[in-house]
Scaffold this active site. Structure first.
Site, mmCIF file in Angstrom:
data_model
loop_
_atom_site.group_PDB
_atom_site.id
_atom_site.type_symbol
_atom_site.label_atom_id
_atom_site.label_comp_id
_atom_site.label_asym_id
_atom_site.label_seq_id
_atom_site.Cartn_x
_atom_site.Cartn_y
_atom_site.Cartn_z
ATOM 1 N N TYR A 144 0.855 -1.188 0.000
ATOM 2 C CA TYR A 144 0.000 0.000 0.000
ATOM 3 C C TYR A 144 0.885 1.230 0.000
ATOM 4 O O TYR A 144 1.863 1.301 0.740
ATOM 5 C CB TYR A 144 -0.888 -0.002 1.257
ATOM 6 N N ASP A 239 9.263 2.855 -0.195
ATOM 7 C CA ASP A 239 8.212 3.506 0.580
ATOM 8 C C ASP A 239 8.415 3.113 2.037
ATOM 9 O O ASP A 239 7.999 2.033 2.476
ATOM 10 C CB ASP A 239 6.835 3.086 0.055
ATOM 11 N N LYS A 267 4.233 8.737 9.079
ATOM 12 C CA LYS A 267 4.054 8.070 10.378
ATOM 13 C C LYS A 267 5.051 8.545 11.444
ATOM 14 O O LYS A 267 4.899 9.651 11.944
ATOM 15 C CB LYS A 267 4.028 6.552 10.166
HETATM 16 C C1 LIG Z 1 0.482 4.499 5.883
HETATM 17 C C2 LIG Z 1 1.206 4.288 4.611
HETATM 18 C C3 LIG Z 1 1.067 5.177 3.535
HETATM 19 C C4 LIG Z 1 0.053 6.294 3.524
HETATM 20 O O1 LIG Z 1 0.315 7.252 4.483
HETATM 21 P P1 LIG Z 1 -0.906 8.261 4.913
HETATM 22 O O2 LIG Z 1 -0.252 9.188 5.869
HETATM 23 O O3 LIG Z 1 -1.944 7.384 5.517
HETATM 24 O O4 LIG Z 1 -1.375 8.930 3.683
HETATM 25 C C5 LIG Z 1 1.880 4.993 2.428
HETATM 26 N N1 LIG Z 1 2.760 3.987 2.377
HETATM 27 C C6 LIG Z 1 2.915 3.114 3.391
HETATM 28 C C7 LIG Z 1 3.936 2.035 3.284
HETATM 29 C C8 LIG Z 1 2.131 3.227 4.532
HETATM 30 O O5 LIG Z 1 2.257 2.321 5.508
#
Ligand SMILES: *Cc1c(COP(=O)(O)O)cnc(C)c1O
Length: 432
Positions: A144, A239, A267
């Site tokens: 994701y 990511d 995060k």
């Molecule tokens: C949480 C997450 C996102 C999205 O971040 P948001 O702050 O919710 O938009 C993108 N990539 C990864 C790997 C994530 O865990």
């Protein structure tokens, strides 16, 4: 456990907020029941509006690595709020946090701040496209990368290498530019690149997958991607929105010693306030406006309150590297106890873990990608989730999520979770 007030608030919420929540996974749709409404949190614990206390194993989906309302972060935010909330002009702290991240994260020479992980990944692929002059991107099934159109794409059927929209409202024309491969499958990546010669701008990957549950990269997978990208002039994007500052000071790239071209962060970087960022090689980052032709902007980007929380969190982690050793040991211990309980009760389940991220999958198969993750019995997970909630343990309300251990989880709490886990697995085993 009394949840009357939560139920009432949820009913009110459903009248004015779609599904009653501001992010779908907060709804308890896949586990049944209504979400609990949280009033406050301290250290390892959440307290809901009915006065129930829960051990928190979500930690706001990752950010609260130091536990809730940690004193250093609280002080930093408190100091910042008296100087007003936003200026739309540069501040010293943006430079300080940028310098610190460049020092902590191996691949990052320059960095741009945004407000969420989604913004970071959307901007990173635009940058990769602008830099390479190519249009397609390759992602992995089950990873994701936020809710940007280009990422809400599922694998096409059969031999098709083109994806299909995974959400209403995403045009097929956008899906045509997103290719998908199974996680941990380098052969599939090579095949896709061969059938799309000189068209792929970027490969984007969660270096440890967390969004199909926790799935570690197999030996050689990340290095293999690095080699392919070098050979084919493709931008490699890690990511690390979830793994950044979570698995090590320098994230998964430091842990596995593979250096991407670009990294996306979120995060932990905001310590619980909305911060995202993307960074990497100077040469690529200088393509961003106003120094280069790739446009990207944000009214609240680098917000002084958010950056104060982020800077205090990262400084704390920078000065206390032993936290990662502590998190590793305590999470390893917890997972060993859970594995022991699985063996004792005969429930069909397996545990994946990297550092302080882990998932208990209700399947006998080894989980190495999305298709093996999906062999999990989600009905059994739903039972398990509710049994644990009744014992005051707040898990992610979906099988396909990682759990996060914070620095506030001590040995005593581990013993309590392990005992609750054993009792829950015993009940599940009796039901089968
Ligand atoms: C949480 C997450 C996102 C999205 O971040 P948001 O702050 O919710 O938009 C993108 N990539 C990864 C790997 C994530 O865990």
């Amino acid at each position: 456990m009394n949840k009357n007030k939560s139920s009432q608030w949820f009913q009110r919420a459903c009248q004015v907020i779609p599904g009653g929540v501001n992010s779908p996974v907060r709804a308890f749709k896949s586990v049944g029941g209504n979400p609990v409404f949280i009033e406050r949190a301290q250290g390892a614990y959440l307290f809901d509006v009915d006065g129930n206390r829960y051990i928190d194993l979500i930690n706001s989906w990752g950010p609260m690595i130091l536990g809730h309302a940690q004193q250093d972060i609280l002080n930093a935010v408190e100091e910042a709020i008296h100087k007003s909330f936003s200026f739309g002009a540069p501040t010293e702290k943006e430079v300080l946090i940028a310098e610190l991240i460049c020092e902590m994260v191996p691949s990052i020479e320059k960095i741009r701040f945004v407000n969420s992980g989604t913004e970071a990944t959307m901007s990173a692929i635009r940058l990769a496209r602008g830099y390479t002059g190519k249009n397609k991107i390759l992602k992995f099934e089950g990873c994701y990368h936020g809710h940007g159109d280009s990422f809400l794409i599922a694998a096409g059927s059969g031999a098709a290498t083109t994806g299909v929209p995974d959400s209403a409202g995403v045009p097929q024309s956008i899906a045509n530019d997103t290719l998908t491969a199974p996680y941990n499958d380098l052969r599939a990546v090579e095949n896709i690149i061969d059938s799309n010669p000189d068209q792929i701008a970027a490969i984007i990957v969660e270096p440890v997958a967390g969004n199909m549950g926790c799935v570690p990269p197999e030996n050689g997978f990340l290095q293999g991607l690095r080699n392919i990208c070098d050979k084919k002039n493709i931008v490699l994007i890690f990511d690390e929105v979830m793994t950044g500052f979570r698995l090590a000071q320098g994230g998964a790239q430091q842990l596995f010693n593979v250096i991407p071209d670009l990294t996306t962060l979120g995060k932990v970087i905001g310590g619980g306030l909305p911060v995202g960022a993307y960074g990497g090689k100077k040469e690529i980052m200088d393509y961003i406006s106003p120094s280069g032709p790739v446009y990207q902007a944000g009214t609240l980007s680098g917000n002084p309150i958010a950056v104060s929380a982020g800077l205090a969190t990262l400084r704390y982690l920078y000065q206390h590297n032993e936290i990662y050793v502590q998190l590793e040991q305590i999470t390893q211990n917890l997972c060993q106890k859970i594995e022991h309980n699985i063996a004792k009760t005969g429930v069909k389940a397996t545990v994946n873990r990297v550092g302080s991220m882990f998932t208990l999958f209700f399947t006998e198969q080894k989980v190495t990608n999305f298709s093996s993750a999906k062999t999990s019995d989600t009905e059994t997970f739903a039972k398990y989730f509710n049994l644990m909630l009744e014992k005051g343990i707040y898990l992610a309300p979906s099988q396909f999520e990682a759990l996060f251990v914070s620095a506030e989880i001590n040995q005593e709490i581990v013993e309590y979770i392990s005992q609750a886990n054993l009792e829950s697995l015993r009940k599940i085993s009796a039901m089968m």
